[in-house]
Write a protein that holds these residues in place. Structure first.
Motif, short mmCIF file in Angstrom:
data_model
loop_
_atom_site.label_atom_id
_atom_site.label_comp_id
_atom_site.label_asym_id
_atom_site.label_seq_id
_atom_site.Cartn_x
_atom_site.Cartn_y
_atom_site.Cartn_z
N PHE A 1 5.98 2.85 -0.24
CA PHE A 1 5.88 3.34 -1.54
C PHE A 1 6.75 4.59 -1.88
O PHE A 1 7.36 4.88 -2.73
CB PHE A 1 4.21 3.60 -1.60
CG PHE A 1 3.92 4.39 -2.87
CD1 PHE A 1 3.92 3.54 -4.21
CD2 PHE A 1 3.86 5.68 -3.15
CE1 PHE A 1 3.53 4.11 -5.43
CE2 PHE A 1 3.54 6.29 -4.44
CZ PHE A 1 3.27 5.62 -5.42
N CYS B 1 6.46 -6.19 -9.34
CA CYS B 1 5.46 -5.33 -8.70
C CYS B 1 4.28 -5.81 -9.13
O CYS B 1 4.23 -5.97 -10.37
CB CYS B 1 5.85 -3.82 -8.78
SG CYS B 1 7.13 -3.33 -7.69
N ARG C 1 0.32 -1.47 -8.18
CA ARG C 1 1.45 -0.75 -7.50
C ARG C 1 2.36 -0.25 -8.72
O ARG C 1 2.94 0.93 -8.52
CB ARG C 1 2.22 -1.60 -6.64
CG ARG C 1 3.51 -1.02 -5.90
CD ARG C 1 4.32 -2.07 -5.13
NE ARG C 1 5.47 -1.45 -4.52
CZ ARG C 1 5.25 -0.73 -3.23
NH1 ARG C 1 4.27 -0.60 -2.50
NH2 ARG C 1 6.48 -0.21 -2.74
N LEU D 1 -2.80 2.06 -1.23
CA LEU D 1 -1.39 2.10 -0.64
C LEU D 1 -1.57 1.59 0.84
O LEU D 1 -0.61 1.88 1.47
CB LEU D 1 -0.96 3.57 -0.79
CG LEU D 1 -0.70 3.99 -2.28
CD1 LEU D 1 -0.54 5.47 -2.11
CD2 LEU D 1 0.39 3.32 -3.03
N ASP E 1 1.00 -0.71 2.12
CA ASP E 1 2.70 -0.17 2.21
C ASP E 1 2.96 0.02 3.92
O ASP E 1 2.04 0.51 4.31
CB ASP E 1 2.57 0.99 1.72
CG ASP E 1 2.89 0.90 0.27
OD1 ASP E 1 3.23 -0.32 -0.30
OD2 ASP E 1 3.15 1.93 -0.57
#
Length: 443
Positions: free
Chosen positions: A170, A361, A365, A425, A428
């Motif tokens: 990210f 995406c 996100r 997140l 990620d």
């Protein structure tokens, strides 16, 4: 430097450093970005509070001209360069191929659309209220467009560093897009400054040696210079990496790293590019070559030494000086500020969200990218300062642009902090070799 000026410089640095660290910790305790607390720490000693209560004392301790002011400005510039270097050093795999579609679409849509809306904003504003002494409305329009479209590399990287996500995919996407945007917007800012240039800004550098004047030649030069520098730095990085690998050792001692940062920054100034760009490129190249790792890697003493000192001295002072420059008493238009912030946030965040969704995406996100890219931070403040110093904008618009940078950065920090706490997140992937939990506040 006379003793009295040295005293004022040292006393000012102590007050700014202590205030920045104290309020940074306070903001962190309330789950807010410490970087905003550092800005508020400087705000307390500026004309908005200390200058209001004791104007003569504030003017004496923090003069606007003279040796003490020059010394503080030097520390401020070094803080900017080191922050950019550390941000670049963390991005060991920036511009990854698997992110190419997302980075490309977000960069194009998230920059072109806000810039176009910024150009369209000018006819609806009473430019007489915000134009600077230069009286150039075309340059003012370009500055407004850049202020809407710009994204902060220093502040958003610091926020992600504080949250421990700077080593994730990210973060790589955010900073990759920001790098591309800054390259393009640097051209526009150069054009705007050139419109009101009376020869002072072009009296030094490569443009003079090459005989670059105004018009299309200047535009082409400023468009190509950052790209040429990027290619040159990449070539140098590859060559150094091969030599050190062949010799069975690593490059990147403290002296080597700092010398490279200063040399690249000086080269950028000579080429007519913002020096922050050179510092960031050195970090990128060092990261690619494996010479710089995160500060959490105990095996990399030079990198950890640079990170620790910068994160505890230069960078907090940099953000404190940003707050020191704000004047919320004499140059603050609440209505203009609220309307501009709302307009800039809707246009920028909406454009980035659309670009992210277009690239495939998922909604969550895309929303996280939109809010992160909406932070204007340091570049927004630099843009405001350059335009103000060039007499393109007046003090009222300067205050509005700086507050826009601060507010959008605060919004991004709060949003991303909640995203991390909710695990949005967590999927990620960390960049290979980078510890995810690297926190500037702990340095």
């Amino acid at each position: 430097m006379p003793d009295v000026d040295l005293f004022r410089l040292l006393a000012g640095l102590v007050l700014l450093l202590m205030s920045a660290h104290l309020l940074g910790r306070v903001f962190a305790r309330f789950r807010q970005p410490p970087v905003i607390g550092e800005i508020v720490g400087g705000l307390l000693f500026g004309p908005s509070l200390f200058g209001l209560l004791a104007p003569h004392a504030q003017g004496w301790l923090f003069p606007r001209t003279g040796p003490a002011a020059s010394g503080l400005a030097l520390v401020y510039q070094l803080g900017t360069l080191l922050l950019m270097f550390l941000a670049g050093a963390q991005m060991r795999a920036v511009f990854s191929r698997r992110d190419g579609r997302t980075v490309g679409l977000v960069a194009v849509v998230g920059m072109v659309v806000p810039f176009a809306f910024g150009l369209g904003l000018a006819p609806f504003l009473d430019l007489r209220r915000v134009v600077g002494p230069a009286g150039d409305r075309a340059a003012l329009t370009l500055v407004l467009a850049c202020a809407v479209a710009i994204t902060s590399i220093p502040v958003i990287s610091r926020i992600m560093l504080d949250l421990g996500i700077l080593g994730t995919d990210f973060a790589r996407v955010v900073l990759s897009v920001a790098v591309l945007e800054d390259i393009a917007l640097n051209v526009v800012i150069s054009v705007a400054l050139g419109m009101v240039n009376d020869g002072r800004h072009d009296s030094f550098g490569a443009a003079v040696l090459l005989g670059v004047g105004d018009g299309p030649a200047a535009l082409a030069y400023h468009a190509l210079a950052p790209l040429v520098l990027f290619a040159l730095m990449a070539a140098v990085g590859v060559a150094v990496r091969r030599r050190t690998a062949a010799a069975g050792r690593r490059a990147g001692g403290v002296a080597v790293q700092l010398s490279a940062v200063l040399a690249a920054s000086a080269g950028c100034l000579f080429a007519g590019i913002t020096p922050m760009y050179g510092a960031f490129l050195v970090g990128l190249v060092a990261g690619w070559g494996g010479a710089v790792r995160g500060a959490g890697d105990a095996g990399e003493e030079p990198a950890r030494a640079v990170h620790t000192f910068a994160a505890n001295f230069f960078i907090p002072v940099y953000f404190a000086v940003v707050g020191l420059k704000l004047d919320l008493v004499h140059s603050f238009d609440p209505l203009l500020t609220v309307l501009f912030i709302a307009f800039a946030c809707v246009v920028k965040a909406g454009s980035v969200y659309a670009g992210a969704r277009w690239s495939g995406c998922p909604p969550v996100r895309s929303a996280n990218l939109a809010v992160a890219m909406n932070a204007r931070g340091g570049p927004g403040i630099v843009l405001a300062t350059l335009a103000y110093d060039a007499d393109i904008i007046n003090a009222t618009l300067f205050t509005t642009l700086v507050l826009t940078a601060v507010v959008t950065s605060l919004m991004a920090g709060g949003w991303l902090e909640r995203a991390v706490s909710r695990g949005q997140l967590a999927t990620d992937r960390p960049v290979a070799g980078e510890p995810v939990a690297v926190r500037a506040g702990a340095a």
